[in-house]
Design a protein around this motif. Structure first.
Motif, PDB file in Angstrom:
ATOM      1  N   SER A 131       0.897  -1.281  -0.168  1.00 42.17           N
ATOM      2  CA  SER A 131       0.106  -0.007  -0.188  1.00 42.17           C
ATOM      3  C   SER A 131       0.911   1.390   0.015  1.00 42.17           C
ATOM      4  O   SER A 131       0.082   2.195   0.205  1.00 42.17           O
ATOM      5  CB  SER A 131      -0.820  -0.098   1.346  1.00 42.17           C
ATOM      6  N   LEU A 132       1.952   1.126  -0.203  1.00 38.34           N
ATOM      7  CA  LEU A 132       3.155   2.243   0.054  1.00 38.34           C
ATOM      8  C   LEU A 132       3.910   2.575  -1.506  1.00 38.34           C
ATOM      9  O   LEU A 132       3.920   1.608  -2.095  1.00 38.34           O
ATOM     10  CB  LEU A 132       4.014   1.963   1.024  1.00 38.34           C
ATOM     11  N   VAL A 133       4.078   3.811  -1.638  1.00 44.18           N
ATOM     12  CA  VAL A 133       4.943   4.171  -2.548  1.00 44.18           C
ATOM     13  C   VAL A 133       5.923   5.146  -2.325  1.00 44.18           C
ATOM     14  O   VAL A 133       5.879   5.573  -1.255  1.00 44.18           O
ATOM     15  CB  VAL A 133       4.373   4.680  -3.862  1.00 44.18           C
ATOM     16  N   CYS A 134       6.992   5.241  -3.174  1.00 42.87           N
ATOM     17  CA  CYS A 134       8.294   6.232  -2.873  1.00 42.87           C
ATOM     18  C   CYS A 134       8.117   7.220  -3.751  1.00 42.87           C
ATOM     19  O   CYS A 134       8.328   6.909  -5.087  1.00 42.87           O
ATOM     20  CB  CYS A 134       9.637   5.454  -3.016  1.00 42.87           C
ATOM     21  N   THR A 135       7.850   8.364  -3.346  1.00 47.45           N
ATOM     22  CA  THR A 135       7.654   9.493  -4.372  1.00 47.45           C
ATOM     23  C   THR A 135       8.993   9.965  -4.680  1.00 47.45           C
ATOM     24  O   THR A 135      10.148  10.186  -4.142  1.00 47.45           O
ATOM     25  CB  THR A 135       6.754  10.619  -3.862  1.00 47.45           C
ATOM     26  N   GLN A 136       9.107  10.501  -6.151  1.00 49.23           N
ATOM     27  CA  GLN A 136      10.109  11.188  -6.853  1.00 49.23           C
ATOM     28  C   GLN A 136       9.644  12.662  -7.316  1.00 49.23           C
ATOM     29  O   GLN A 136       8.577  12.932  -6.971  1.00 49.23           O
ATOM     30  CB  GLN A 136      10.791  10.115  -7.642  1.00 49.23           C
ATOM     31  N   THR A 137      10.555  13.216  -8.107  1.00 50.00           N
ATOM     32  CA  THR A 137       9.979  14.089  -8.989  1.00 50.00           C
ATOM     33  C   THR A 137      10.455  13.689 -10.599  1.00 50.00           C
ATOM     34  O   THR A 137      11.210  12.905 -10.476  1.00 50.00           O
ATOM     35  CB  THR A 137      10.804  15.388  -8.803  1.00 50.00           C
ATOM     36  N   PRO A 138       9.492  14.280 -11.482  1.00 50.83           N
ATOM     37  CA  PRO A 138       8.694  15.464 -11.388  1.00 50.83           C
ATOM     38  C   PRO A 138       7.385  15.045 -10.723  1.00 50.83           C
ATOM     39  O   PRO A 138       6.896  13.899 -10.678  1.00 50.83           O
ATOM     40  CB  PRO A 138       8.570  15.924 -12.921  1.00 50.83           C
ATOM     41  N   GLN A 139       6.802  16.322 -10.298  1.00 51.49           N
ATOM     42  CA  GLN A 139       5.573  16.066  -9.851  1.00 51.49           C
ATOM     43  C   GLN A 139       4.768  17.120 -10.276  1.00 51.49           C
ATOM     44  O   GLN A 139       5.016  18.638 -10.253  1.00 51.49           O
ATOM     45  CB  GLN A 139       5.525  16.476  -8.314  1.00 51.49           C
ATOM     46  N   ALA A 140       3.567  16.932 -11.140  1.00 49.29           N
ATOM     47  CA  ALA A 140       2.831  17.775 -11.889  1.00 49.29           C
ATOM     48  C   ALA A 140       1.530  18.164 -11.309  1.00 49.29           C
ATOM     49  O   ALA A 140       0.915  17.277 -11.016  1.00 49.29           O
ATOM     50  CB  ALA A 140       2.871  17.253 -13.429  1.00 49.29           C
ATOM     51  N   PHE A 141       1.065  19.511 -11.635  1.00 46.26           N
ATOM     52  CA  PHE A 141      -0.302  19.967 -10.949  1.00 46.26           C
ATOM     53  C   PHE A 141      -0.628  20.919 -12.000  1.00 46.26           C
ATOM     54  O   PHE A 141      -0.041  21.522 -12.581  1.00 46.26           O
ATOM     55  CB  PHE A 141      -0.155  20.357  -9.465  1.00 46.26           C
ATOM     56  N   ARG A 142      -2.149  20.966 -11.811  1.00 46.24           N
ATOM     57  CA  ARG A 142      -2.773  22.292 -12.142  1.00 46.24           C
ATOM     58  C   ARG A 142      -2.016  23.306 -11.527  1.00 46.24           C
ATOM     59  O   ARG A 142      -1.955  23.569 -10.297  1.00 46.24           O
ATOM     60  CB  ARG A 142      -4.319  22.303 -11.913  1.00 46.24           C
ATOM     61  N   PHE A 143      -1.664  24.195 -12.370  1.00 43.41           N
ATOM     62  CA  PHE A 143      -0.856  25.372 -11.665  1.00 43.41           C
ATOM     63  C   PHE A 143      -1.415  26.246 -10.543  1.00 43.41           C
ATOM     64  O   PHE A 143      -1.009  26.258  -9.511  1.00 43.41           O
ATOM     65  CB  PHE A 143      -0.555  26.320 -12.788  1.00 43.41           C
ATOM     66  N   GLU A 144      -2.718  26.644 -10.729  1.00 43.03           N
ATOM     67  CA  GLU A 144      -3.479  27.445  -9.852  1.00 43.03           C
ATOM     68  C   GLU A 144      -3.769  26.591  -8.419  1.00 43.03           C
ATOM     69  O   GLU A 144      -3.513  27.220  -7.501  1.00 43.03           O
ATOM     70  CB  GLU A 144      -4.804  27.992 -10.349  1.00 43.03           C
ATOM     71  N   GLU A 145      -3.801  25.260  -8.579  1.00 39.29           N
ATOM     72  CA  GLU A 145      -4.247  24.410  -7.468  1.00 39.29           C
ATOM     73  C   GLU A 145      -2.816  24.348  -6.638  1.00 39.29           C
ATOM     74  O   GLU A 145      -2.915  24.492  -5.394  1.00 39.29           O
ATOM     75  CB  GLU A 145      -4.878  23.153  -7.905  1.00 39.29           C
ATOM     76  N   ILE A 146      -1.682  24.124  -7.257  1.00 37.17           N
ATOM     77  CA  ILE A 146      -0.581  23.819  -6.480  1.00 37.17           C
ATOM     78  C   ILE A 146      -0.014  25.360  -5.927  1.00 37.17           C
ATOM     79  O   ILE A 146       0.675  25.272  -4.853  1.00 37.17           O
ATOM     80  CB  ILE A 146       0.438  23.413  -7.297  1.00 37.17           C
ATOM     81  N   LEU A 147      -0.188  26.247  -6.666  1.00 37.22           N
ATOM     82  CA  LEU A 147       0.192  27.560  -6.110  1.00 37.22           C
ATOM     83  C   LEU A 147      -0.729  27.930  -5.110  1.00 37.22           C
ATOM     84  O   LEU A 147      -0.322  28.429  -3.735  1.00 37.22           O
ATOM     85  CB  LEU A 147      -0.056  28.720  -7.117  1.00 37.22           C
ATOM     86  N   SER A 148      -1.998  27.816  -5.034  1.00 35.87           N
ATOM     87  CA  SER A 148      -2.783  27.658  -3.837  1.00 35.87           C
ATOM     88  C   SER A 148      -2.289  26.939  -2.754  1.00 35.87           C
ATOM     89  O   SER A 148      -2.357  27.560  -1.567  1.00 35.87           O
ATOM     90  CB  SER A 148      -4.447  27.299  -4.491  1.00 35.87           C
ATOM     91  N   ALA A 149      -2.144  25.820  -2.761  1.00 33.15           N
ATOM     92  CA  ALA A 149      -1.642  24.956  -1.715  1.00 33.15           C
ATOM     93  C   ALA A 149      -0.499  25.425  -1.086  1.00 33.15           C
ATOM     94  O   ALA A 149      -0.255  25.603   0.041  1.00 33.15           O
ATOM     95  CB  ALA A 149      -1.552  23.497  -2.185  1.00 33.15           C
ATOM     96  N   TYR A 150       0.471  26.042  -1.954  1.00 32.42           N
ATOM     97  CA  TYR A 150       1.758  26.585  -1.372  1.00 32.42           C
ATOM     98  C   TYR A 150       1.308  27.866  -0.515  1.00 32.42           C
ATOM     99  O   TYR A 150       1.816  28.063   0.536  1.00 32.42           O
ATOM    100  CB  TYR A 150       2.760  26.868  -2.202  1.00 32.42           C
ATOM    101  N   GLU A 151       0.388  28.687  -1.140  1.00 29.22           N
ATOM    102  CA  GLU A 151       0.230  29.856  -0.446  1.00 29.22           C
ATOM    103  C   GLU A 151      -0.537  29.747   0.886  1.00 29.22           C
ATOM    104  O   GLU A 151      -0.225  30.531   2.041  1.00 29.22           O
ATOM    105  CB  GLU A 151      -0.765  30.619  -1.327  1.00 29.22           C
ATOM    106  N   GLN A 152      -1.416  28.458   0.912  1.00 34.23           N
ATOM    107  CA  GLN A 152      -2.110  28.386   2.313  1.00 34.23           C
ATOM    108  C   GLN A 152      -1.012  27.637   3.305  1.00 34.23           C
ATOM    109  O   GLN A 152      -1.264  27.909   4.143  1.00 34.23           O
ATOM    110  CB  GLN A 152      -3.048  27.401   1.635  1.00 34.23           C
ATOM    111  N   ALA A 153      -0.194  27.129   2.662  1.00 34.21           N
ATOM    112  CA  ALA A 153       0.783  26.302   3.627  1.00 34.21           C
ATOM    113  C   ALA A 153       1.636  27.550   4.549  1.00 34.21           C
ATOM    114  O   ALA A 153       2.113  27.167   5.575  1.00 34.21           O
ATOM    115  CB  ALA A 153       1.854  25.363   2.816  1.00 34.21           C
TER     116      ALA A 153
END
Length: 354
Positions: A131-153
């Protein structure tokens, strides 16, 4: 300036350049790179087929990503692809898969299945690795959503972009990563990267000098008692001269005549050990490491074997390599040729580098 894994030579390129090329060749139509004082010159020198913007990095990875997202804000593009430059061997397939998923679902996070058992530090039963994974990059997102996540964080810490997306936007979609997406973090990672890119090279060298009165005989940096010495602009150390040419040849850096011309007064009677250290520095600047050297000195007289242990130590010290990576031999020509008649001493060398 110390060692920087992003800009250090790596198989004819750098980690920074490799990652920039990876993204620009995998569907990204513009790049934003966060830089420090150390990495800015290398980033400014990049030649890419897409527009490039540089912005200042932050004190943390998260702050750097936020700076980059803000720098990209207002530019055309629906998808933000976030990639660690230290994962410079990630594949185009992984990048394209992440982008495609982000367009369809809002996110695409490169990941690998967990292959090792994972325990908590308290020694309790292992987690279900299926049930586990190891994340890498790249990580891609809808621009406005990931920007919003960072602003909220704000200043909240997060191990990667997917963690913030999951916290503030919603579940992430994982896409196939690749073992080549290994992050260059520890010295062992750098050794792996060099093994991936730096193939063994071999160079040969030859030098000869006439014997004459009034000169010291110096071979391998060792002064050898003899009635004659080698006539040359420098100290005439044919052993080290042949070795330097072999090293330079392996690295395609010319020869000692080009680097240390005999018309230059700076090199008048200079110790060839000084020159050898300079050659070693030039190789290291290009990302090369000396792995083994083998030199044969051709002389009828004097007997050289008693002086070779010190010469080997000198070479190992100057090249910063183990003593057993230095081989020295001597031979005669049985009285034939100029070496056999005592007119000159010659040396042949082979050097291996990676």
């Amino acid at each position: 300036m110390g060692f920087n894994k992003l800009t250090a030579p790596l198989g004819g390129s750098t980690a920074l350049a490799r990652s920039a090329a990876l993204l620009s060749n995998s569907g990204c139509d513009r790049l934003v790179i966060t830089v420090t004082e150390d990495t800015r010159p290398a980033a400014e020198a990049l030649a890419l087929p897409v527009p490039l913007t540089l912005c200042e990095g932050g004190a943390t990875r998260g702050r750097s990503v936020l700076n980059a997202l803000r720098a990209a804000s207002g530019q055309k593009g629906d998808i933000a692809v976030i990639h660690d430059a230290a994962r410079c061997f990630q594949t185009e397939a992984a990048v394209r898969a992440a982008i495609a998923s982000a367009k369809e679902t809002g996110s695409g996070v490169s990941a690998l299945p967990m292959t090792d058992s994972v325990f908590r530090k308290d020694g309790s039963a292992p987690l279900d690795r299926a049930s586990l994974v190891c994340t890498q990059t790249p990580q891609a997102f809808r621009f406005e959503e990931i920007l919003s996540a960072y602003e909220q964080a704000g200043e909240q810490a997060a191990t990667d972009d997917a963690a913030l997306y999951a916290r503030f936007i919603g579940p992430v979609t994982f896409t196939p990563g690749d073992p080549l997406g290994r992050k260059l973090t520890a010295p062992a990672d750098w050794d792996w990267a060099k093994a991936m890119t730096c193939h063994p090279r071999t160079g040969t060298g030859f030098d000869t000098h006439v014997l004459g009165e009034g000169r010291k005989l110096i071979l391998g940096g060792v002064e050898i008692p003899y009635e004659k010495g080698l006539i040359a602009h420098s100290d005439g150390d044919v052993l080290l001269h042949a070795l330097m040419d072999a090293l330079l040849g392996a690295a395609s850096l010319g020869d000692i005549g080009h680097l240390f011309p005999d018309k230059d007064p700076r090199y008048k009677n200079i110790s060839s050990r000084v020159l050898l250290r300079e050659v070693d520095a030039r190789l290291r600047e290009q990302g090369f490491t000396v792995t083994h050297v083998d030199v044969t000195v051709i002389a009828q007289r004097p007997k050289l074997a008693p002086f070779f242990p010190q010469a080997r130590r000198n070479i190992a010290e100057d090249l910063n390599i183990p003593l057993d990576a230095v081989s020295l031999k001597a031979t005669t020509t049985e009285g034939m040729n100029d070496e056999g008649r005592g007119l000159c001493i010659s040396a042949q060398a082979v050097a291996n580098i990676i």
